[in-house]
Design a protein around this motif. Structure first.
Motif, PDB file in Angstrom:
ATOM      1  N   PHE A   7       3.451  60.256  -1.986  1.00 21.08           N
ATOM      2  CA  PHE A   7       3.951  59.323  -3.082  1.00 21.08           C
ATOM      3  C   PHE A   7       2.700  58.361  -3.425  1.00 21.08           C
ATOM      4  O   PHE A   7       2.301  58.380  -4.611  1.00 21.08           O
ATOM      5  CB  PHE A   7       5.022  58.300  -2.764  1.00 21.08           C
ATOM      6  N   ARG A   8       1.981  58.246  -2.576  1.00 27.19           N
ATOM      7  CA  ARG A   8       0.640  57.528  -2.572  1.00 27.19           C
ATOM      8  C   ARG A   8      -0.327  57.979  -3.292  1.00 27.19           C
ATOM      9  O   ARG A   8      -1.170  57.455  -4.185  1.00 27.19           O
ATOM     10  CB  ARG A   8       0.222  56.909  -1.347  1.00 27.19           C
ATOM     11  N   TYR A  11       0.868  58.394  -7.081  1.00 26.48           N
ATOM     12  CA  TYR A  11       0.836  57.190  -7.576  1.00 26.48           C
ATOM     13  C   TYR A  11      -0.695  56.745  -7.973  1.00 26.48           C
ATOM     14  O   TYR A  11      -0.826  56.251  -9.065  1.00 26.48           O
ATOM     15  CB  TYR A  11       1.236  55.887  -6.637  1.00 26.48           C
ATOM     16  N   ARG A  15      -0.839  56.444 -11.822  1.00 23.17           N
ATOM     17  CA  ARG A  15      -0.568  55.074 -12.362  1.00 23.17           C
ATOM     18  C   ARG A  15      -1.382  54.366 -13.502  1.00 23.17           C
ATOM     19  O   ARG A  15      -0.539  54.058 -14.584  1.00 23.17           O
ATOM     20  CB  ARG A  15      -0.784  54.253 -11.060  1.00 23.17           C
ATOM     21  N   HIS A  19       0.745  53.636 -17.171  1.00 26.59           N
ATOM     22  CA  HIS A  19       0.655  52.375 -17.569  1.00 26.59           C
ATOM     23  C   HIS A  19       0.152  52.290 -18.938  1.00 26.59           C
ATOM     24  O   HIS A  19       0.669  51.553 -20.031  1.00 26.59           O
ATOM     25  CB  HIS A  19       0.240  51.452 -16.741  1.00 26.59           C
ATOM     26  N   THR A  36       6.598  51.498 -16.013  1.00 26.36           N
ATOM     27  CA  THR A  36       5.728  52.304 -15.089  1.00 26.36           C
ATOM     28  C   THR A  36       6.544  52.005 -13.811  1.00 26.36           C
ATOM     29  O   THR A  36       6.580  53.297 -12.951  1.00 26.36           O
ATOM     30  CB  THR A  36       4.372  51.471 -15.027  1.00 26.36           C
ATOM     31  N   GLN A  37       7.095  51.040 -13.381  1.00 22.35           N
ATOM     32  CA  GLN A  37       7.988  50.813 -12.202  1.00 22.35           C
ATOM     33  C   GLN A  37       9.089  51.711 -12.148  1.00 22.35           C
ATOM     34  O   GLN A  37       9.567  52.319 -11.285  1.00 22.35           O
ATOM     35  CB  GLN A  37       8.190  49.452 -11.810  1.00 22.35           C
ATOM     36  N   PHE A  40       7.975  55.445 -11.691  1.00 23.99           N
ATOM     37  CA  PHE A  40       7.619  55.794 -10.282  1.00 23.99           C
ATOM     38  C   PHE A  40       8.723  55.907  -9.173  1.00 23.99           C
ATOM     39  O   PHE A  40       8.711  56.302  -8.156  1.00 23.99           O
ATOM     40  CB  PHE A  40       6.362  55.034  -9.810  1.00 23.99           C
ATOM     41  N   LEU A  41       9.716  54.833  -9.705  1.00 22.02           N
ATOM     42  CA  LEU A  41      10.925  54.880  -8.916  1.00 22.02           C
ATOM     43  C   LEU A  41      11.547  56.065  -8.821  1.00 22.02           C
ATOM     44  O   LEU A  41      12.159  56.773  -7.946  1.00 22.02           O
ATOM     45  CB  LEU A  41      11.695  53.856  -9.323  1.00 22.02           C
ATOM     46  N   TRP A  44       9.543  58.497  -6.847  1.00 25.17           N
ATOM     47  CA  TRP A  44      10.112  58.373  -5.418  1.00 25.17           C
ATOM     48  C   TRP A  44      11.215  59.007  -5.157  1.00 25.17           C
ATOM     49  O   TRP A  44      11.253  59.873  -3.873  1.00 25.17           O
ATOM     50  CB  TRP A  44      10.164  56.753  -5.080  1.00 25.17           C
ATOM     51  N   GLN A  45      12.090  59.156  -5.900  1.00 24.31           N
ATOM     52  CA  GLN A  45      13.645  59.500  -5.592  1.00 24.31           C
ATOM     53  C   GLN A  45      13.694  60.884  -5.580  1.00 24.31           C
ATOM     54  O   GLN A  45      14.336  61.724  -5.022  1.00 24.31           O
ATOM     55  CB  GLN A  45      14.657  58.988  -6.510  1.00 24.31           C
ATOM     56  N   ARG A  46      12.841  61.554  -6.554  1.00 21.96           N
ATOM     57  CA  ARG A  46      12.527  63.101  -6.758  1.00 21.96           C
ATOM     58  C   ARG A  46      11.282  63.598  -6.003  1.00 21.96           C
ATOM     59  O   ARG A  46      11.014  64.627  -6.670  1.00 21.96           O
ATOM     60  CB  ARG A  46      12.692  63.447  -8.476  1.00 21.96           C
TER      61      ARG A  46
END
Lengths: 175, 78
Positions: A7-8, A11, A15, A19, A36-37, A40-41, A44-46
């Motif tokens: 994820f990092r 991101y 990112r 944005h 943006t949040q 990326f959530l 993170w979930q997928r």
């Protein structure tokens, strides 16, 4: 798979562009940060789904979700509010002669107001090119349009911003 | 000041600051992962409650036999 490391990587890679895209869509910095949040959530979930895709399809997946998020009705209201706020700023009376830092801040405000008045497609393209630092080809891939279209939109947008800056500069040149 | 300089100054004013981006990253990775509804089911489906299927087979066979027998014409005494 090390979820956090993967994820990092995503991101860090996307990112700034994401944005910038939301900045162009909403013309509002806080709404762009919120969206943006949200995006990326979802990444993170997928993460398992996204991580398995080739790099170009990862970008396409991310910007498809970004488009879906930005047409959400609630977000649309925020978009309108942000644009109106920016337009209200643009309608203010011309400022008095000021010092260099104040002039620089004013020029940023003039650019921001001019960008807020652009048609959405031009605004998004210009934001992705300037704030997102993406090439025409990268913007084209993200938005799913030809690179020539991106360059044309950029040209129109830059011309409109330049015209707004010329109008800002004119009164001071007369003095 | 060139147009590119003005656009770069505007871009800097709207860009998400690194500290804010880092805080956003931390908030996201602390979020529990929710299994999506279309994810494959890892455990086998639970057995259906009720009678065993073999009971129903015996019952159905016996019921059919009784129905047939009850509709058979009565044989009269010679």
């Amino acid at each position: 798979m090390d979820r956090e490391a993967e994820f990092r990587r995503l991101y860090a890679a996307h990112r700034v562009a994401v944005h910038a895209y939301f900045t162009g869509r909403t013309a509002d910095r806080q709404s762009a940060a919120d969206l943006t949040q949200d995006l990326f959530l979802r990444v993170w979930q997928r993460l398992e789904t996204v991580a398995d895709l080739p790099a170009d399809r990862q970008r396409a997946w991310i910007f498809t979700v970004a488009r879906n998020l930005s047409v959400d009705a609630h977000r649309h209201q925020l978009t309108q509010a942000g644009t109106e706020q920016a337009l209200a700023l643009a309608r203010r009376d011309p400022p008095e002669p000021a010092s260099a830092p104040v002039i620089a801040a004013e020029r940023v405000a003039v650019v921001g107001a001019a960008i807020a008045r652009l048609p959405e497609q031009q605004r998004v393209t210009l934001a992705m090119a300037t704030a997102g630092q993406l090439t025409s080809a990268e913007i084209a891939a993200a938005l799913g349009v030809p690179a020539g279209t991106v360059r044309y939109r950029l040209s129109l947008a830059r011309r409109a911003v330049a015209a707004a800056l010329d109008r800002y500069d004119e009164p001071r040149e007369d003095q | 000041m060139s147009l590119d300089d003005d656009l770069a100054a505007w871009a800097a004013s709207v860009r998400l600051p690194d500290a804010e981006a880092a805080a956003m990253f931390e908030r996201i990775v602390r979020t529990p992962v929710v299994t999506p509804p279309d994810a494959p089911v890892s455990s086998p489906p639970a057995a259906a409650a009720g009678l065993d299927p073999s009971w129903w087979r015996h019952f159905s066979a016996g019921f059919a036999a009784r129905m047939v027998a009850s509709n058979r014409p009565v044989r009269r005494a010679a």
